[in-house]
Motif scaffolding. Structure first.
Motif, PDB file in Angstrom:
ATOM      1  N   ASP A 122     -10.765  12.361  31.673  1.00  0.00           N
ATOM      2  CA  ASP A 122     -10.468  13.387  31.151  1.00  0.00           C
ATOM      3  C   ASP A 122     -10.062  12.962  29.679  1.00  0.00           C
ATOM      4  O   ASP A 122     -10.146  13.172  28.826  1.00  0.00           O
ATOM      5  N   PHE A 123      -9.630  11.595  28.944  1.00  0.00           N
ATOM      6  CA  PHE A 123      -8.685  11.259  28.128  1.00  0.00           C
ATOM      7  C   PHE A 123     -10.090  11.174  26.979  1.00  0.00           C
ATOM      8  O   PHE A 123     -10.446  11.275  26.287  1.00  0.00           O
ATOM      9  N   HIS A 124     -10.789  10.515  28.359  1.00  0.00           N
ATOM     10  CA  HIS A 124     -12.500  10.168  26.788  1.00  0.00           C
ATOM     11  C   HIS A 124     -12.872  11.447  26.599  1.00  0.00           C
ATOM     12  O   HIS A 124     -13.384  11.616  24.813  1.00  0.00           O
ATOM     13  N   ARG A 125     -13.040  12.421  27.556  1.00  0.00           N
ATOM     14  CA  ARG A 125     -13.639  13.664  27.142  1.00  0.00           C
ATOM     15  C   ARG A 125     -12.891  13.999  25.831  1.00  0.00           C
ATOM     16  O   ARG A 125     -13.671  14.575  24.817  1.00  0.00           O
ATOM     17  N   ALA A 126     -11.584  13.513  25.519  1.00  0.00           N
ATOM     18  CA  ALA A 126     -10.725  14.846  24.762  1.00  0.00           C
ATOM     19  C   ALA A 126     -10.846  14.404  23.435  1.00  0.00           C
ATOM     20  O   ALA A 126     -10.582  14.588  22.308  1.00  0.00           O
ATOM     21  N   ALA A 127     -10.955  12.591  23.408  1.00  0.00           N
ATOM     22  CA  ALA A 127     -10.899  11.340  22.883  1.00  0.00           C
ATOM     23  C   ALA A 127     -12.072  11.984  22.077  1.00  0.00           C
ATOM     24  O   ALA A 127     -12.806  11.492  21.123  1.00  0.00           O
ATOM     25  N   LYS A 128     -13.558  12.586  23.177  1.00  0.00           N
ATOM     26  CA  LYS A 128     -14.842  12.369  22.515  1.00  0.00           C
ATOM     27  C   LYS A 128     -15.112  10.776  22.285  1.00  0.00           C
ATOM     28  O   LYS A 128     -16.068  10.024  21.925  1.00  0.00           O
ATOM     29  N   ILE A 129     -14.954  10.229  23.390  1.00  0.00           N
ATOM     30  CA  ILE A 129     -14.988   8.399  23.509  1.00  0.00           C
ATOM     31  C   ILE A 129     -16.050   8.328  24.548  1.00  0.00           C
ATOM     32  O   ILE A 129     -15.959   8.977  25.340  1.00  0.00           O
ATOM     33  N   PRO A 130     -17.433   7.965  24.545  1.00  0.00           N
ATOM     34  CA  PRO A 130     -19.052   8.097  25.277  1.00  0.00           C
ATOM     35  C   PRO A 130     -17.829   6.692  27.024  1.00  0.00           C
ATOM     36  O   PRO A 130     -16.637   6.261  26.654  1.00  0.00           O
ATOM     37  N   ASP A 131     -18.403   7.841  27.949  1.00  0.00           N
ATOM     38  CA  ASP A 131     -18.022   6.564  29.342  1.00  0.00           C
ATOM     39  C   ASP A 131     -19.179   5.837  29.872  1.00  0.00           C
ATOM     40  O   ASP A 131     -20.454   5.834  29.391  1.00  0.00           O
ATOM     41  N   MET A 132     -18.439   4.828  30.101  1.00  0.00           N
ATOM     42  CA  MET A 132     -19.435   3.884  31.010  1.00  0.00           C
ATOM     43  C   MET A 132     -19.933   3.126  29.812  1.00  0.00           C
ATOM     44  O   MET A 132     -21.445   2.658  30.661  1.00  0.00           O
ATOM     45  N   TYR A 133     -19.340   2.592  29.271  1.00  0.00           N
ATOM     46  CA  TYR A 133     -20.844   1.790  28.538  1.00  0.00           C
ATOM     47  C   TYR A 133     -20.145   0.180  28.415  1.00  0.00           C
ATOM     48  O   TYR A 133     -20.701  -0.439  27.901  1.00  0.00           O
ATOM     49  N   SER A 134     -18.875  -0.311  28.986  1.00  0.00           N
ATOM     50  CA  SER A 134     -18.189  -1.487  29.013  1.00  0.00           C
ATOM     51  C   SER A 134     -18.521  -2.083  30.556  1.00  0.00           C
ATOM     52  O   SER A 134     -18.476  -1.207  31.716  1.00  0.00           O
ATOM     53  N   LEU A 135     -18.414  -3.631  30.825  1.00  0.00           N
ATOM     54  CA  LEU A 135     -18.424  -4.089  31.333  1.00  0.00           C
ATOM     55  C   LEU A 135     -17.466  -3.538  32.848  1.00  0.00           C
ATOM     56  O   LEU A 135     -17.761  -3.634  34.105  1.00  0.00           O
ATOM     57  N   HIS A 136     -16.719  -3.518  32.297  1.00  0.00           N
ATOM     58  CA  HIS A 136     -14.882  -2.727  32.641  1.00  0.00           C
ATOM     59  C   HIS A 136     -14.953  -1.333  33.695  1.00  0.00           C
ATOM     60  O   HIS A 136     -15.162  -1.646  34.983  1.00  0.00           O
TER      61      HIS A 136
END
Length: 251
Positions: free
Chosen positions: A108-122
């Motif tokens: 939800d935070f990523h969507r609101a901040a327009k941050i890509p999802d699922m790109y990091s090893l974490h």
């Protein structure tokens, strides 16, 4: 001297269980302090404060409660197995719900901040852990709590279930360590190397999570802490096998 040995073993076991609970609870509290004091608190509005729910929920659900759900088989090893199974399943369900809330918060935070999802090893390790945790819970429900499989199949799957449960706990702790490092580098990269208080607190949290995991792995793998065989339960299990597989029970 022989009479003191079992008593000493019980004292060590109780001390280790107590230590695990202190380590787990302090880890949850430190996560709350980190997100509450240093990162601005909690909210559910798509802001950075909503993201703060993510680490808290994951440490509480996927690490502390998952660890305790496994530990009940050691703590209550002399209690009726059906009651322990139910408690094991309920705590796991609670851990699953809390973990899902934590994952929803970060998406939800990523969507609101327009941050890509699922790109990091974490994120890759975290999603794999959560999906496998869901699968583990469903299979445990079908095989053991409300068994729909044959007794042979349950006996075959049991060591796999135990191994996967312990592996998932290790995966959850490892993923959390990746997340702690990632969060610190995103938030305080310029001051992290100067032993900023937030960085020291987060590092301490990571150490506590490792200690919690090590203590649980020791408790769960030590042979003398395993649930002892129960003749009455084994008799009922054989009787159930005879009934379900059409065999005539022998007197």
């Amino acid at each position: 001297m022989e009479d003191l040995s079992p008593r000493h073993g019980d004292s060590v076991f109780a001390g280790l269980v107590g230590a695990s609970q202190v380590l787990g609870l302090v880890s949850v509290v430190l996560t709350g302090v980190w997100m509450g004091h240093y990162r601005g608190g909690f909210a559910w509005d798509g802001s950075a404060q909503e993201f703060n729910l993510h680490p808290l929920c994951m440490v509480l659900g996927l690490i502390f409660l998952q660890g305790d759900a496994i530990l009940v088989y050691r703590v209550f090893r002399n209690e009726a197995k059906k009651h322990v199974k139910l408690l094991h399943g309920i705590i796991h369900l609670l851990a699953l719900i809390i973990s899902i809330v934590g994952v929803v918060a970060v998406f939800d935070f990523h969507r609101a901040a327009k941050i890509p999802d699922m790109y990091s090893l974490h994120s890759w390790c975290g999603m794999a852990t959560l999906i496998l945790f869901c699968l583990q819970w469903v299979l445990g429900l079908l095989f053991f709590l409300f068994p729909v499989a044959s007794s042979w199949l349950r006996a075959t799957y049991l060591p796999i279930h135990v191994f996967c449960g312990l592996s998932l706990l290790v995966m959850a702790i490892g993923t959390s360590l990746l997340g702690i490092t990632e969060k610190l580098l995103f938030s305080i990269m310029t001051t992290y190397s100067q032993f900023a208080p937030e960085g020291v607190l987060a590092n301490a949290l990571g150490i506590l999570l490792v200690l919690y995991g090590v203590t649980l792995v020791y408790l769960l793998t030590k042979e003398e802490y395993r649930r002892p065989p129960n003749p009455e339960e084994e008799s009922l299990s054989v009787h159930f096998k005879n009934l379900t597989e059409g065999e005539v029970p022998t007197p």
